[in-house]
Design an enzyme around this catalytic site. Structure first.
Site, PDB file in Angstrom:
ATOM      1  N   ASP A   1       5.828   2.374   7.265  1.00  0.00           N
ATOM      2  CA  ASP A   1       4.483   1.851   7.028  1.00  0.00           C
ATOM      3  C   ASP A   1       3.723   2.762   6.076  1.00  0.00           C
ATOM      4  O   ASP A   1       3.117   3.728   6.505  1.00  0.00           O
ATOM      5  CB  ASP A   1       3.730   1.729   8.350  1.00  0.00           C
ATOM      6  CG  ASP A   1       2.329   1.159   8.185  1.00  0.00           C
ATOM      7  OD1 ASP A   1       2.063   0.555   7.136  1.00  0.00           O
ATOM      8  OD2 ASP A   1       1.518   1.315   9.108  1.00  0.00           O
TER       9      ASP A   1
ATOM     10  N   HIS B   1       2.640   4.437  12.939  1.00  0.00           N
ATOM     11  CA  HIS B   1       1.472   5.328  12.929  1.00  0.00           C
ATOM     12  C   HIS B   1       1.713   6.615  13.724  1.00  0.00           C
ATOM     13  O   HIS B   1       0.772   7.194  14.271  1.00  0.00           O
ATOM     14  CB  HIS B   1       0.221   4.619  13.448  1.00  0.00           C
ATOM     15  CG  HIS B   1      -0.372   3.661  12.467  1.00  0.00           C
ATOM     16  ND1 HIS B   1      -1.635   3.127  12.612  1.00  0.00           N
ATOM     17  CD2 HIS B   1       0.112   3.138  11.310  1.00  0.00           C
ATOM     18  CE1 HIS B   1      -1.898   2.316  11.594  1.00  0.00           C
ATOM     19  NE2 HIS B   1      -0.844   2.307  10.790  1.00  0.00           N
TER      20      HIS B   1
ATOM     21  N   HIS C   1       0.838  -1.201   0.000  1.00  0.00           N
ATOM     22  CA  HIS C   1       0.000   0.000   0.000  1.00  0.00           C
ATOM     23  C   HIS C   1       0.872   1.251   0.000  1.00  0.00           C
ATOM     24  O   HIS C   1       1.890   1.328   0.675  1.00  0.00           O
ATOM     25  CB  HIS C   1      -1.009  -0.011   1.144  1.00  0.00           C
ATOM     26  CG  HIS C   1      -0.467   0.138   2.525  1.00  0.00           C
ATOM     27  ND1 HIS C   1      -0.265   1.368   3.128  1.00  0.00           N
ATOM     28  CD2 HIS C   1      -0.121  -0.776   3.455  1.00  0.00           C
ATOM     29  CE1 HIS C   1       0.179   1.202   4.355  1.00  0.00           C
ATOM     30  NE2 HIS C   1       0.276  -0.093   4.587  1.00  0.00           N
TER      31      HIS C   1
ATOM     32  N   GLU D   1      -5.345   1.635   2.187  1.00  0.00           N
ATOM     33  CA  GLU D   1      -5.207   0.447   3.045  1.00  0.00           C
ATOM     34  C   GLU D   1      -5.440   0.799   4.495  1.00  0.00           C
ATOM     35  O   GLU D   1      -5.979  -0.009   5.263  1.00  0.00           O
ATOM     36  CB  GLU D   1      -3.814  -0.172   2.861  1.00  0.00           C
ATOM     37  CG  GLU D   1      -3.592  -1.483   3.611  1.00  0.00           C
ATOM     38  CD  GLU D   1      -3.072  -1.317   5.024  1.00  0.00           C
ATOM     39  OE1 GLU D   1      -2.987  -2.318   5.756  1.00  0.00           O
ATOM     40  OE2 GLU D   1      -2.741  -0.163   5.409  1.00  0.00           O
ATOM     41  N   GLU D   2      -5.023   2.016   4.880  1.00  0.00           N
ATOM     42  CA  GLU D   2      -5.117   2.393   6.292  1.00  0.00           C
ATOM     43  C   GLU D   2      -6.558   2.592   6.758  1.00  0.00           C
ATOM     44  O   GLU D   2      -6.811   2.681   7.956  1.00  0.00           O
ATOM     45  CB  GLU D   2      -4.295   3.660   6.562  1.00  0.00           C
ATOM     46  CG  GLU D   2      -2.789   3.485   6.367  1.00  0.00           C
ATOM     47  CD  GLU D   2      -2.146   2.563   7.388  1.00  0.00           C
ATOM     48  OE1 GLU D   2      -2.869   2.021   8.247  1.00  0.00           O
ATOM     49  OE2 GLU D   2      -0.920   2.375   7.328  1.00  0.00           O
TER      50      GLU D   2
END
Length: 473
Positions: free
Chosen positions: A275, A429, A263, A309-310
């Protein structure tokens, strides 16, 4: 990577597919190099070039590459530009979905502001907010049982996330008459704050938001003195679109499509370099290394960069559900990755234990064994990510990750090094998920493992046949 293996976000019922195609033919054909040579083309320098470009995108886009903003759009433009220049056929797929736009999220305690993140898809407070006393749970309780919430009527409950999950905790608090819930995620980094998502919105009936562990514990301490807080949370569902980006080799068997990707979006709270810029960069550099030989591959390769995606696999879910039966049957497998450069790194190879996933895992294991790199096998569902959309429709998946907010065990410290009792990535995150947070050695070795497995599957009809025909237990 989304924060857990969770239910899909709601997609709009009507969809529009937009394809933008650019074709550039390589000047001359060349023999496909060995998997070892292709993996060697995925260098630390090249990976960091891509990641610095994504970092630059975030820095000039308000600090993030969130799925819903200009940072993501600019990330797509960067990847597409590099692919087009390398001679790939590039397509964009427009994906409609329902987002949750937060307009206000404020908390004051004793007149001082406290950072707070509204949980997406949960009820709002009144427009003027609500003022109420803080309630803490009895010592030793988890917030998972109704009896933990005695005397919380009309109060704002502050509590740590527990093993039963924050959906169950919120339901119990609401049933006891709480006015709202403030929740925190206990970690060795108490200043971190993680935004949560209501994956089953109907189960959430009162406002909910997250605070850092440090702020949450401070509010709990002050609750004994009758602390009152003012909380305003305002948000609503809103229609949006995101983008899936694809690049496909000009050659290769179209009935044996090898897919690989990750992603491209990040959370709205940070730049998302580990990420999942790490896998986006690894996929991009693998595609660039393969580009001169794309007409000669045995099996067609389709590289993918997923959107949103998140918000839980929005782009990949749309892609999979909009494949025809024939299109789905042509896809032999999917390779995915997550957090390849975690600073307190592990190395986790996804393995279902049987079927095509096990064959792919054995390819990863063979490469890593030859490189004398240690790893652990884990189930594909140990990581919430796009590959989980492919498994239910019978497409084998494989991949690798470096660990997220889980704590490294002493046994894993002995295996991988690093620090036991600490998160694999303390910036997961968070705003600090930047280039300087990466373990560049882990990034490179994990990216090369993905490139090597991709190269084997792109060039071997036997390997793909083994994936397709492996019996499931």
């Amino acid at each position: 990577m989304n924060i857990a293996t969770l239910r899909r976000a709601t997609l709009a019922s009507l969809a529009v597919l937009t394809l933008t195609v650019t074709v550039t033919t390589p000047a001359r054909a060349a023999a496909v190099p060995s998997a070892d040579r292709l993996a060697a083309g995925v260098t630390t320098g090249a990976l960091l070039d891509h990641l610095r470009a994504l970092q630059s995108v975030a820095d000039r886009s308000g600090g993030d590459r969130g799925y819903d903003g200009v940072g993501f759009t600019r990330s797509v433009d960067y990847v597409e530009g590099r692919l087009r220049a390398a001679g790939y056929r590039v397509t964009r797929q427009t994906v409609p979905y329902t987002d949750f736009a937060v307009s206000t999220e404020t908390l004051t305690a004793g007149g001082a502001p406290v950072p707070v993140l509204m949980t997406r898809f949960t009820p709002s407070t009144p427009a003027q907010g609500l003022t109420a006393p803080v309630a803490a749970l009895p010592a030793g309780s988890t917030g998972c049982a109704a009896g933990d919430y005695l005397g919380v009527t009309g109060r704002i409950v502050v509590l740590p996330r527990a093993a039963c999950g924050y959906t169950a905790q919120q339901q119990a608090a609401a049933a006891a008459g709480a006015a709202a819930v403030l929740i925190y995620y206990p970690t060795p980094k108490p200043d971190n704050n993680y935004r949560f998502l209501a994956y089953t919105p109907d189960d959430f009936t009162i406002p909910m938001a997250s605070v850092s562990q440090r702020d949450g514990e401070n509010l709990i301490k002050r609750s004994t003195a009758g602390l009152r807080v003012h909380l305003t949370l305002r948000g609503a569902g809103t229609p949006r679109t995101t983008t899936n980006l694809f690049a496909e080799t000009s050659g290769g068997d179209p009935d044996n499509v090898v897919m690989a990707g990750g992603h491209l979006d990040a959370v709205t709270e940070g730049p998302g370099i580990n990420d999942n810029g790490s896998t986006s960069a690894a996929t991009l550099q693998t595609a660039l290394a393969l580009a001169p030989y794309q007409a000669q591959v045995t099996n067609k390769v389709r590289f993918a960069w997923w959107g949103a995606e998140e918000l839980v696999d929005v782009g990949s879910a749309y892609y999979v559900t909009h494949l025809s039966d024939a299109e789905r049957a042509r896809i032999a497998l999917l390779l995915n990755g997550e957090l390849l450069g975690s600073p307190n790194s592990g190395r986790f190879v996804w393995d279902q234990g049987s079927g095509g996933s096990h064959v792919i895992a054995d390819l990863f294991a063979g490469y890593l064994d030859r490189q004398k790199l240690r790893y652990q096998r884990t189930s594909p569902d140990s990581v919430g990510s796009d590959h989980l959309e492919f498994l239910p429709v019978g497409i084998p998946v494989g991949g690798i990750d470096g660990g997220n907010l889980g704590l490294k065990t002493p046994e894993q410290q002995a295996l991988f090094g690093g620090r036991a009792g600490q998160m694999f990535d303390p910036c997961y995150h968070q705003p600090c998920d930047r280039v300087e947070n990466l373990d560049t050695s882990a990034l490179t070795t994990n990216a090369r493992a993905m490139a090597w497995v991709l190269a084997r599957l792109a060039t071997s009809a036997d390997d793909v046949r083994a994936v397709r025909t492996a019996p499931a237990s």
